[in-house]
Write a protein that holds these residues in place. Structure first.
Motif, PDB file in Angstrom:
ATOM      1  N   VAL A  44      -6.702 -19.005  57.767  1.00  0.00           N
ATOM      2  CA  VAL A  44      -5.384 -18.789  57.174  1.00  0.00           C
ATOM      3  C   VAL A  44      -5.416 -19.114  55.686  1.00  0.00           C
ATOM      4  CG1 VAL A  44      -4.020 -19.129  59.268  1.00  0.00           C
ATOM      5  CG2 VAL A  44      -4.700 -21.115  57.930  1.00  0.00           C
ATOM      6  N   ASP A  45      -4.576 -18.412  54.937  1.00  0.00           N
ATOM      7  CA  ASP A  45      -4.516 -18.639  53.493  1.00  0.00           C
ATOM      8  C   ASP A  45      -3.254 -18.008  52.926  1.00  0.00           C
ATOM      9  OD1 ASP A  45      -5.306 -19.638  51.077  1.00  0.00           O
ATOM     10  OD2 ASP A  45      -7.009 -18.289  50.794  1.00  0.00           O
ATOM     11  N   TYR A  46      -2.932 -18.417  51.703  1.00  0.00           N
ATOM     12  CA  TYR A  46      -1.853 -17.816  50.927  1.00  0.00           C
ATOM     13  C   TYR A  46      -2.438 -17.010  49.774  1.00  0.00           C
ATOM     14  CZ  TYR A  46       2.402 -20.173  52.688  1.00  0.00           C
ATOM     15  OH  TYR A  46       3.473 -20.583  53.436  1.00  0.00           O
ATOM     16  N   GLY A  47      -1.678 -16.033  49.306  1.00  0.00           N
ATOM     17  CA  GLY A  47      -2.017 -15.293  48.106  1.00  0.00           C
ATOM     18  C   GLY A  47      -0.744 -14.789  47.461  1.00  0.00           C
ATOM     19  N   ASP A  48      -0.873 -14.172  46.307  1.00  0.00           N
ATOM     20  CA  ASP A  48       0.285 -13.586  45.633  1.00  0.00           C
ATOM     21  C   ASP A  48       0.680 -12.296  46.320  1.00  0.00           C
ATOM     22  OD1 ASP A  48       0.457 -15.600  43.757  1.00  0.00           O
ATOM     23  OD2 ASP A  48      -0.842 -14.573  42.324  1.00  0.00           O
ATOM     24  N   GLY A  49       1.972 -12.165  46.637  1.00  0.00           N
ATOM     25  CA  GLY A  49       2.482 -10.960  47.261  1.00  0.00           C
ATOM     26  C   GLY A  49       3.064  -9.998  46.240  1.00  0.00           C
ATOM     27  N   PRO A  50       3.833  -9.006  46.682  1.00  0.00           N
ATOM     28  CA  PRO A  50       4.393  -8.000  45.782  1.00  0.00           C
ATOM     29  C   PRO A  50       5.647  -8.499  45.082  1.00  0.00           C
ATOM     30  CG  PRO A  50       5.098  -7.560  48.013  1.00  0.00           C
ATOM     31  CD  PRO A  50       4.161  -8.747  48.096  1.00  0.00           C
ATOM     32  N   MET A  51       6.109  -7.737  44.116  1.00  0.00           N
ATOM     33  CA  MET A  51       7.374  -8.005  43.456  1.00  0.00           C
ATOM     34  C   MET A  51       8.498  -7.431  44.332  1.00  0.00           C
ATOM     35  SD  MET A  51       6.621  -9.662  40.715  1.00  0.00           S
ATOM     36  CE  MET A  51       8.096  -9.540  39.687  1.00  0.00           C
ATOM     37  N   PRO A 105      17.820 -10.626  46.853  1.00  0.00           N
ATOM     38  CA  PRO A 105      19.197 -10.216  47.149  1.00  0.00           C
ATOM     39  C   PRO A 105      20.247 -11.120  46.506  1.00  0.00           C
ATOM     40  CG  PRO A 105      17.853 -10.200  49.137  1.00  0.00           C
ATOM     41  CD  PRO A 105      17.042 -10.876  48.075  1.00  0.00           C
ATOM     42  N   LEU A 106      19.899 -12.374  46.220  1.00  0.00           N
ATOM     43  CA  LEU A 106      20.871 -13.307  45.646  1.00  0.00           C
ATOM     44  C   LEU A 106      20.996 -13.143  44.136  1.00  0.00           C
ATOM     45  CD1 LEU A 106      20.063 -16.536  47.712  1.00  0.00           C
ATOM     46  CD2 LEU A 106      21.882 -14.862  48.077  1.00  0.00           C
ATOM     47  N   SER A 107      19.861 -13.090  43.441  1.00  0.00           N
ATOM     48  CA  SER A 107      19.903 -13.004  41.976  1.00  0.00           C
ATOM     49  C   SER A 107      19.885 -11.577  41.456  1.00  0.00           C
ATOM     50  CB  SER A 107      18.717 -13.772  41.387  1.00  0.00           C
ATOM     51  OG  SER A 107      17.494 -13.106  41.704  1.00  0.00           O
ATOM     52  N   GLY A 108      19.420 -10.633  42.283  1.00  0.00           N
ATOM     53  CA  GLY A 108      19.291  -9.251  41.834  1.00  0.00           C
ATOM     54  C   GLY A 108      18.064  -9.014  40.981  1.00  0.00           C
ATOM     55  N   LYS A 109      17.254 -10.044  40.751  1.00  0.00           N
ATOM     56  CA  LYS A 109      16.063  -9.920  39.917  1.00  0.00           C
ATOM     57  C   LYS A 109      14.819  -9.825  40.800  1.00  0.00           C
ATOM     58  CE  LYS A 109      18.038 -12.620  36.117  1.00  0.00           C
ATOM     59  NZ  LYS A 109      17.867 -13.824  35.251  1.00  0.00           N
ATOM     60  N   TYR A 110      13.782  -9.190  40.231  1.00  0.00           N
ATOM     61  CA  TYR A 110      12.512  -9.111  40.945  1.00  0.00           C
ATOM     62  C   TYR A 110      11.793 -10.462  40.890  1.00  0.00           C
ATOM     63  CZ  TYR A 110      12.822  -4.036  41.282  1.00  0.00           C
ATOM     64  OH  TYR A 110      13.218  -2.756  41.583  1.00  0.00           O
ATOM     65  N   ARG A 111      11.251 -10.856  42.026  1.00  0.00           N
ATOM     66  CA  ARG A 111      10.454 -12.077  42.123  1.00  0.00           C
ATOM     67  C   ARG A 111       9.179 -11.764  42.891  1.00  0.00           C
ATOM     68  NH1 ARG A 111      13.839 -16.392  45.168  1.00  0.00           N
ATOM     69  NH2 ARG A 111      11.857 -17.480  44.966  1.00  0.00           N
ATOM     70  N   GLN A 156      -3.502  -7.236  48.825  1.00  0.00           N
ATOM     71  CA  GLN A 156      -3.094  -7.223  47.419  1.00  0.00           C
ATOM     72  C   GLN A 156      -3.439  -5.899  46.756  1.00  0.00           C
ATOM     73  OE1 GLN A 156      -5.076 -10.806  46.061  1.00  0.00           O
ATOM     74  NE2 GLN A 156      -3.181 -11.998  46.202  1.00  0.00           N
ATOM     75  N   ARG A 157      -4.566  -5.325  47.123  1.00  0.00           N
ATOM     76  CA  ARG A 157      -4.921  -4.015  46.568  1.00  0.00           C
ATOM     77  C   ARG A 157      -3.983  -2.933  47.071  1.00  0.00           C
ATOM     78  NH1 ARG A 157     -11.079  -3.019  47.639  1.00  0.00           N
ATOM     79  NH2 ARG A 157     -10.889  -4.673  49.176  1.00  0.00           N
ATOM     80  N   ALA A 158      -3.572  -3.038  48.349  1.00  0.00           N
ATOM     81  CA  ALA A 158      -2.639  -2.055  48.903  1.00  0.00           C
ATOM     82  C   ALA A 158      -1.255  -2.165  48.270  1.00  0.00           C
ATOM     83  CB  ALA A 158      -2.529  -2.233  50.410  1.00  0.00           C
ATOM     84  N   LEU A 159      -0.889  -3.366  47.824  1.00  0.00           N
ATOM     85  CA  LEU A 159       0.444  -3.609  47.266  1.00  0.00           C
ATOM     86  C   LEU A 159       0.476  -3.510  45.742  1.00  0.00           C
ATOM     87  CD1 LEU A 159       1.276  -6.717  49.460  1.00  0.00           C
ATOM     88  CD2 LEU A 159       2.423  -4.491  49.618  1.00  0.00           C
ATOM     89  N   ARG A 160      -0.677  -3.330  45.122  1.00  0.00           N
ATOM     90  CA  ARG A 160      -0.761  -3.368  43.658  1.00  0.00           C
ATOM     91  C   ARG A 160       0.161  -2.321  43.016  1.00  0.00           C
ATOM     92  NH1 ARG A 160      -6.574  -3.225  42.301  1.00  0.00           N
ATOM     93  NH2 ARG A 160      -6.428  -5.404  42.981  1.00  0.00           N
ATOM     94  N   GLY A 161       0.987  -2.779  42.084  1.00  0.00           N
ATOM     95  CA  GLY A 161       1.866  -1.878  41.339  1.00  0.00           C
ATOM     96  C   GLY A 161       3.148  -1.508  42.058  1.00  0.00           C
ATOM     97  N   LEU A 162       3.323  -1.952  43.293  1.00  0.00           N
ATOM     98  CA  LEU A 162       4.519  -1.597  44.056  1.00  0.00           C
ATOM     99  C   LEU A 162       5.617  -2.627  43.855  1.00  0.00           C
ATOM    100  CD1 LEU A 162       2.951  -0.472  47.465  1.00  0.00           C
ATOM    101  CD2 LEU A 162       3.605   0.946  45.513  1.00  0.00           C
ATOM    102  N   ARG A 163       6.868  -2.136  43.885  1.00  0.00           N
ATOM    103  CA  ARG A 163       8.042  -3.006  43.852  1.00  0.00           C
ATOM    104  C   ARG A 163       8.952  -2.601  44.995  1.00  0.00           C
ATOM    105  NH1 ARG A 163      10.104  -5.175  38.123  1.00  0.00           N
ATOM    106  NH2 ARG A 163       8.080  -5.685  37.210  1.00  0.00           N
ATOM    107  N   PHE A 164       9.599  -3.590  45.583  1.00  0.00           N
ATOM    108  CA  PHE A 164      10.460  -3.330  46.730  1.00  0.00           C
ATOM    109  C   PHE A 164      11.866  -3.835  46.436  1.00  0.00           C
ATOM    110  CE2 PHE A 164       6.132  -3.678  48.263  1.00  0.00           C
ATOM    111  CZ  PHE A 164       6.012  -2.582  49.094  1.00  0.00           C
ATOM    112  N   GLU A 165      12.847  -3.070  46.920  1.00  0.00           N
ATOM    113  CA  GLU A 165      14.239  -3.405  46.651  1.00  0.00           C
ATOM    114  C   GLU A 165      14.787  -4.455  47.602  1.00  0.00           C
ATOM    115  OE1 GLU A 165      15.970  -2.376  43.985  1.00  0.00           O
ATOM    116  OE2 GLU A 165      14.013  -1.553  43.413  1.00  0.00           O
TER     117      GLU A 165
END
Length: 203
Positions: free
Chosen positions: A22-29, A33-39, A141-150
């Motif tokens: 098991v491990d953690y890594g950086d996910g997508p942007m 829903p609370l702030s309306g900003k991408y995180r 991470q490679r599959a998610l690279r450059g993607l943003r989700f609403e």
């Protein structure tokens, strides 16, 4: 497995059901829903050592409870639990690193006990023991690279589709076999899940 010259790579082989990493890594942007900003979300990955089947989940932040809940969710998605879990010495799981007697976070320890799983923290400053899950993080991470989700649900749904259509159907480079086929072999060796889920408490 040794490679040429002075460099070498150790290949850890595991029996079906024996181990997950098991491990953690950086996910997508993802838009909050609370702030309306991408995180940037955090990406949790659990990878079975034999089949290389991975479960990938997203969260805004980590805590001992989130870490433990992700393990339980991963066990249930896999339809069973491995006998051991290999992890880094991150504080969500390990309070005091030690080669012989590491002190686990009590909530995490009790969650694993409920499912009959033993934790195997990596030696301090030697995280190379969990290379399979690190590759699982890198693939996502490679599959998610450059993607943003609403919305977080959209990000999770994308990961689930990618898992089903690509990650599970691919021919693994080391085993030269399909991940889904190896998972079918591994499932009978996973520990059966208890009827009752773990009862979470505040620590």
């Amino acid at each position: 497995m040794l490679s040429g010259g002075d460099d070498y790579e150790v290949l850890f082989t595991t029996a079906p059901g024996e181990e997950a990493q098991v491990d953690y890594g950086d996910g997508p942007m993802v838009r909050d829903p609370l702030s309306g900003k991408y995180r940037r979300a955090r990406l949790f990955v659990m990878t079975l050592g034999y089949s290389r089947k991975s479960v990938r989940l997203l969260a805004w932040r980590s805590s001992s409870e989130v870490w433990a809940r992700f393990h339980e969710k991963a066990f249930r998605r896999l339809g069973g639990a491995p006998h051991t879990v290999v992890l880094d010495n991150l504080k969500e799981g390990v309070l005091k690193p030690d080669i012989y007697d590491p002190q686990l976070n009590p909530l995490y320890r009790d969650l694993l006990t409920h499912y009959g799983v033993v934790a195997l923290p990596c030696r301090p400053r030697h995280p190379d023991r969990k290379g399979k899950v690190e590759r699982g993080v890198d693939h996502a991470q490679r599959a998610l690279r450059g993607l943003r989700f609403e919305h977080p649900d959209a990000a999770e749904a994308y990961l689930d589709r990618w898992e089903e259509r690509w990650a599970d159907t691919r021919i693994h480079g080391t085993t030269q076999r399909q991940v889904a086929a190896m998972l079918a072999e591994e499932k009978p060796s996973l520990r059966p899940l208890p009827v009752e889920p773990f009862r979470f408490y505040r620590h």
